[in-house]
Structure formats: C-alpha cells, structure tokens
Design a protein around this motif. Structure first.
Motif, PDB file in Angstrom:
ATOM      1  N   GLY A 227       0.811  -1.211   0.000  1.00  0.00           N
ATOM      2  CA  GLY A 227       0.000   0.000   0.000  1.00  0.00           C
ATOM      3  C   GLY A 227       0.844   1.260   0.000  1.00  0.00           C
ATOM      4  N   LEU A 228       1.895   1.270   0.826  1.00  0.00           N
ATOM      5  CA  LEU A 228       2.796   2.427   0.857  1.00  0.00           C
ATOM      6  C   LEU A 228       3.490   2.618  -0.483  1.00  0.00           C
ATOM      7  N   PHE A 233       4.313   5.434  -5.723  1.00  0.00           N
ATOM      8  CA  PHE A 233       4.419   5.398  -7.177  1.00  0.00           C
ATOM      9  C   PHE A 233       3.262   6.144  -7.838  1.00  0.00           C
ATOM     10  N   GLU A 234       2.097   6.138  -7.213  1.00  0.00           N
ATOM     11  CA  GLU A 234       0.964   6.873  -7.762  1.00  0.00           C
ATOM     12  C   GLU A 234       1.295   8.360  -7.854  1.00  0.00           C
ATOM     13  N   ILE A 235       1.972   8.880  -6.842  1.00  0.00           N
ATOM     14  CA  ILE A 235       2.368  10.292  -6.859  1.00  0.00           C
ATOM     15  C   ILE A 235       3.420  10.529  -7.936  1.00  0.00           C
ATOM     16  N   MET A 236       4.495   9.751  -7.907  1.00  0.00           N
ATOM     17  CA  MET A 236       5.605   9.978  -8.832  1.00  0.00           C
ATOM     18  C   MET A 236       5.191   9.788 -10.291  1.00  0.00           C
ATOM     19  N   ALA A 237       4.513   8.695 -10.571  1.00  0.00           N
ATOM     20  CA  ALA A 237       4.091   8.440 -11.947  1.00  0.00           C
ATOM     21  C   ALA A 237       3.044   9.459 -12.391  1.00  0.00           C
ATOM     22  N   GLY A 238       2.163   9.848 -11.484  1.00  0.00           N
ATOM     23  CA  GLY A 238       1.107  10.785 -11.846  1.00  0.00           C
ATOM     24  C   GLY A 238       1.633  12.136 -12.291  1.00  0.00           C
ATOM     25  N   GLU A 286       4.601  15.360   0.986  1.00  0.00           N
ATOM     26  CA  GLU A 286       4.425  15.954   2.312  1.00  0.00           C
ATOM     27  C   GLU A 286       2.987  15.771   2.796  1.00  0.00           C
ATOM     28  N   THR A 287       2.042  15.967   1.900  1.00  0.00           N
ATOM     29  CA  THR A 287       0.645  15.768   2.270  1.00  0.00           C
ATOM     30  C   THR A 287       0.370  14.304   2.605  1.00  0.00           C
ATOM     31  N   ARG A 288       0.905  13.394   1.790  1.00  0.00           N
ATOM     32  CA  ARG A 288       0.708  11.965   2.042  1.00  0.00           C
ATOM     33  C   ARG A 288       1.315  11.560   3.385  1.00  0.00           C
ATOM     34  N   ASN A 289       2.457  12.122   3.721  1.00  0.00           N
ATOM     35  CA  ASN A 289       3.098  11.778   4.998  1.00  0.00           C
ATOM     36  C   ASN A 289       2.258  12.233   6.186  1.00  0.00           C
ATOM     37  N   ARG A 290       1.597  13.369   6.055  1.00  0.00           N
ATOM     38  CA  ARG A 290       0.710  13.797   7.139  1.00  0.00           C
ATOM     39  C   ARG A 290      -0.451  12.814   7.309  1.00  0.00           C
ATOM     40  N   GLU A 291      -0.937  12.294   6.205  1.00  0.00           N
ATOM     41  CA  GLU A 291      -2.007  11.298   6.267  1.00  0.00           C
ATOM     42  C   GLU A 291      -1.496   9.994   6.882  1.00  0.00           C
ATOM     43  N   LEU A 292      -0.292   9.577   6.485  1.00  0.00           N
ATOM     44  CA  LEU A 292       0.278   8.346   7.023  1.00  0.00           C
ATOM     45  C   LEU A 292       0.476   8.454   8.532  1.00  0.00           C
ATOM     46  N   GLN A 293       0.921   9.611   8.975  1.00  0.00           N
ATOM     47  CA  GLN A 293       1.084   9.816  10.418  1.00  0.00           C
ATOM     48  C   GLN A 293      -0.251   9.700  11.137  1.00  0.00           C
ATOM     49  N   ALA A 294      -1.284  10.254  10.541  1.00  0.00           N
ATOM     50  CA  ALA A 294      -2.616  10.183  11.163  1.00  0.00           C
ATOM     51  C   ALA A 294      -3.121   8.753  11.248  1.00  0.00           C
ATOM     52  N   TRP A 295      -2.703   7.912  10.290  1.00  0.00           N
ATOM     53  CA  TRP A 295      -3.119   6.507  10.299  1.00  0.00           C
ATOM     54  C   TRP A 295      -2.180   5.619  11.103  1.00  0.00           C
ATOM     55  N   GLY A 296      -1.131   6.217  11.671  1.00  0.00           N
ATOM     56  CA  GLY A 296      -0.184   5.447  12.455  1.00  0.00           C
ATOM     57  C   GLY A 296       0.769   4.621  11.622  1.00  0.00           C
ATOM     58  N   LEU A 297       0.988   5.040  10.371  1.00  0.00           N
ATOM     59  CA  LEU A 297       1.893   4.320   9.471  1.00  0.00           C
ATOM     60  C   LEU A 297       3.198   5.107   9.300  1.00  0.00           C
ATOM     61  N   PRO A 298       4.283   4.417   8.908  1.00  0.00           N
ATOM     62  CA  PRO A 298       5.563   5.116   8.710  1.00  0.00           C
ATOM     63  C   PRO A 298       5.471   6.135   7.577  1.00  0.00           C
ATOM     64  N   THR A 299       6.191   7.227   7.722  1.00  0.00           N
ATOM     65  CA  THR A 299       6.259   8.221   6.653  1.00  0.00           C
ATOM     66  C   THR A 299       7.345   7.834   5.659  1.00  0.00           C
ATOM     67  N   ALA A 396      -3.148  16.307  -4.119  1.00  0.00           N
ATOM     68  CA  ALA A 396      -3.891  15.456  -5.034  1.00  0.00           C
ATOM     69  C   ALA A 396      -3.836  14.025  -4.546  1.00  0.00           C
ATOM     70  N   GLY A 397      -4.896  13.287  -4.857  1.00  0.00           N
ATOM     71  CA  GLY A 397      -4.884  11.856  -4.577  1.00  0.00           C
ATOM     72  C   GLY A 397      -4.956  11.486  -3.124  1.00  0.00           C
ATOM     73  N   SER A 398      -5.646  12.244  -2.267  1.00  0.00           N
ATOM     74  CA  SER A 398      -5.735  11.858  -0.863  1.00  0.00           C
ATOM     75  C   SER A 398      -6.619  10.640  -0.713  1.00  0.00           C
ATOM     76  N   GLY A 399      -6.429   9.891   0.388  1.00  0.00           N
ATOM     77  CA  GLY A 399      -7.199   8.689   0.651  1.00  0.00           C
ATOM     78  C   GLY A 399      -6.311   7.638   1.252  1.00  0.00           C
ATOM     79  N   ALA A 400      -6.906   6.607   1.774  1.00  0.00           N
ATOM     80  CA  ALA A 400      -6.132   5.564   2.436  1.00  0.00           C
ATOM     81  C   ALA A 400      -5.203   4.874   1.467  1.00  0.00           C
ATOM     82  N   PRO A 401      -3.972   4.591   1.856  1.00  0.00           N
ATOM     83  CA  PRO A 401      -3.038   3.958   0.936  1.00  0.00           C
ATOM     84  C   PRO A 401      -3.498   2.561   0.571  1.00  0.00           C
ATOM     85  N   GLY A 402      -3.237   2.204  -0.698  1.00  0.00           N
ATOM     86  CA  GLY A 402      -3.592   0.863  -1.147  1.00  0.00           C
ATOM     87  C   GLY A 402      -5.053   0.743  -1.460  1.00  0.00           C
TER      88      GLY A 402
END
Length: 402
Positions: A227-228, A233-238, A286-299, A396-402
């Motif tokens: 999921g991470l 890759f969704e960000i980079m490829a997008g 940076e935005t994705r990392n803030r979301e990952l932190q909120a979900w308790g996942l590694p940045t 762009a592309g916010s939402g739960a990973p995976g």
C-alpha cells in the motif's frame, strides 16, 4: 450483413466505429432500431469492461468504462447484462408496450419512458468463452418482427468474431501501455520488436528512489508495504505522466522516466516540466506523509534526480525475454545523482546540464564525487523560493493507501 462484417466491418477504426456502421446497416435493412448497447469485458488493471452505447440520431457512440467492483453492485446484478454474464441466462426479450409495472429490470422502465416498445438482450461469446452482451431496443409500435430478430441473431456469431479481434487489439494496447508505457507500446505494436534495434534520442531523464525502504520491508506486513509503495508510485508516476513524461520501469522502489526531446527542439520546456513535476511530487509526498502519520503508518522519504542527455532507446535483453528501455552514460549519471539526495539532505537534485536551462530556479550545491566517475560533478537543487512552491501546491490523490 455477414459479408459486410467480414470485409468492410472488420476494417473499422475501432469498436465504436464498427457499432455505428453496424447499427446503420441494420436500419437500412429495415430493422426499427433506436438504441443499442454492447457490454464488452476487458482485461485491464482498472477497468472491468466498457459499455458502447448507440442512439439513433446521435453523432457518435458513447463509451463508458466500468471499473472493477461493478460486478458486485446490485444495479448490475439485477440487470439483463448481469443475468447473462454472471448468471448464464440465455437471450431474453421484453415487449415493453405489453408490460405493466413493476418491471423485472429497471432498464425496461427507462426504455418505456423514452417511448421504447421492445427490448432484446443477446449473449456474445468470444472464442475464449468470455461472455459479453448486446442489447437492442425498438420504439416502433409492435417492436421487432420475427424476421428482424432472426437477422440479428444469425449475424451475432460473425459480429462476435470481428468484435473479439478489435477487443484483443485494444487489450494489447492497454496491456502494453500499462506494463511498458505508451510510447514503447506503440513502437512494439508497429513491429519494432527485434533485439538490438533502437535509436539514440535526447531526453530529460528522471530517476527517483525511496530512502529506508529496506528497513520498512523488514518490519511491515506485506499488505501495508504494498500500500505504501503503490501510494508513492501513484504520486511519482502521476506528476510525470501529467506533463508528458514516459514511465520506463519500476525497479524495486525506484522509478525511471524520460521526457523525450524531438529532433531540433531545445530542452527548455521539458526541463521546466520535469522540475515542476518534481516540485509537485514533493508537495504531494508531504501531504501523504501527514495522512500516514494520522493513520499510524511510517512516513516516506524519496530522492528525485534529473539530467539532460543522449540515451539509446530500444530492445535489450535475452532472445526470449526483452525489455524496451534506455541505456547509456546519462542513465548511469542520473541514478548516481539520486544517490546524493540522502547525503545532502535534499529531495531534488539535478545535473549541471539540467540546471543550465533554468538557472533562476536552481542553485549550486557544489562539486561531489559519484561512483564510477573520476571527476567530481556539480549538482544543483531548487532554490528556497522554488521549494516553497512545492509546499503550497494543491494536494492530489488523498485517501487511504492501497
């Protein structure tokens, strides 16, 4: 009708063009057709199938892509399409003008509201056994005659054969676009498939890599790890594809892409496109990392390197396993520059050749040694002002990973 399908119909530009011409031929043959739909299942990582919808009097056929999961929805399962594809039902006919509510399927109510009088759904079976569906509707009082339905029914095997050929070509394009990239896929389909063939081209090269991925792989469950990685890759490829870049390959947690430069074209626009893409990727990470932190996942931390140079673009590999990619000193250099990102604590680094095109947005970070080269190379990073652009870019592309 069959002769036309096997001679002229199969030369149509695509499924939509075939459908438009086929429905016109039916009308010329006296069939009172006012709407038709073909549900064609596709082999695609995101799309389960495509609906091709024809209406008499409309300029073009409407195409609607149906995502995976559609087959689980009640509106699909409780439809003639679902009954045939999932339930194995045979052809079905409903004389709508003779029916009284409640109707067995919602589509019949829609057709009744449009003045429809007759509705027929027929399975189209491909040689692989894959089921598709064609539906036909009339708005003539009395609907279709027995001879008219016999005509359509007798032509269905030939129509399915031509349609399968077109669907397979579309499938080949989809698979190649997904797994090797649009430009490489186009070259392969055009016959550029011999090992060792290729060309030298000038391009802006992009190479990005995750930092600390090995330790993440050791301690995270596989589902979380995938999921991470997919989110990254969704960000980079997008951002690369949005600006005309071509993804060449994913190498573990790294990605190689190019922005090809046509002959005689200066790299200015493509260099700025690549830099904009990198800045946007930083902002989205940076935005994705803030979301990952909120979900308790590694940045996640990533490095992006960019360079301008000549590469050999073509078929490389073993006789029975080829890769359509780029090679050359420029590819080696951009990957070495990315290796300096962690050392210098920078998310984006570029070569001197890249920086020469847009000096106001980049600043020198000095000369540094890189593996494989005797001489140190000068690398550049975005200015403070350019990096502030990344912080302000819209998410762009916010939402739960995976």
């Amino acid at each position: 009708m069959i002769d036309w399908l096997m001679e002229d119909g199969r030369s149509a530009a695509g499924i939509s063009a075939l459908m438009d011409a086929f429905c016109d031929r039916l009308i010329q043959g006296g069939v009172p057709l006012y709407r038709a739909a073909w549900q064609v299942r596709m082999l695609h990582p995101q799309i389960r199938g495509i609906s091709f919808n024809w209406r008499r009097g409309r300029d073009q056929v409407e195409e609607i892509e149906r995502e995976h999961g559609t087959e689980l929805r009640p509106e699909y399962l409780n439809s003639p399409i679902g009954a045939i594809i999932e339930g194995g039902a045979d052809a079905m006919r409903y004389r709508i003008e003779q029916l009284e509510p409640p109707y067995p399927y919602a589509i019949l109510e829609d057709i009744k509201a449009q003045g429809g009088t007759d509705y027929v759904a027929m399975p189209m079976r491909f040689s692989t056994g894959r089921l598709n569906v064609a539906t036909w509707a009339s708005n003539k009082p009395g609907g279709f005659s027995a001879d008219q339905l016999t005509l359509i029914y007798d032509v269905m095997p030939a129509l399915s054969t031509v349609l399968e050929t077109m669907a397979l070509r579309r499938l080949a394009v989809n698979v190649l676009d997904t797994y090797v990239g649009r430009e490489a896929g186009s070259r392969i389909l055009s016959g550029d498939i011999r090992r060792g063939t290729g060309e030298t081209l000038r391009a802006v090269l992009w190479y990005c890599d995750l930092r600390g991925f090995t330790s993440l792989a050791d301690r995270l469950p596989l589902a979380d790890l995938i999921g991470l990685l997919n989110g990254y890759f969704e960000i980079m490829a997008g951002v690369v594809q949005a600006r005309g870049g071509e993804i060449l390959k994913f190498i573990g947690d790294a990605m190689l892409a190019i922005f090809p430069l046509p002959d005689g074209v200066e790299p200015d626009a493509k260099v700025h496109d690549a830099l904009d893409a990198a800045l946007e990727a930083v902002g989205q990470m940076e935005t994705r990392n803030r979301e990952l932190q909120a979900w308790g996942l590694p940045t996640l931390k990533a490095g992006i390197a960019m360079h301008v140079g000549d590469v050999m673009y073509g078929n490389i590999g073993a006789p029975d396993r080829l890769d359509f990619t780029v090679i050359g000193p420029a590819v080696n250099l951009v990957s070495r520059i990315e290796g300096l990102c962690a050392e210098l604590g920078r998310p984006i680094l570029t070569s001197e050749a890249f920086a020469a095109v847009c000096p106001p947005r980049l600043t020198s970070l000095g000369h540094h040694p890189v593996k494989g080269l005797r001489e140190q190379i000068q690398v550049f990073g975005p200015t403070a002002m350019a990096l502030s652009e990344a912080a302000n870019l819209e998410t762009a592309g916010s939402g739960a990973p995976g």
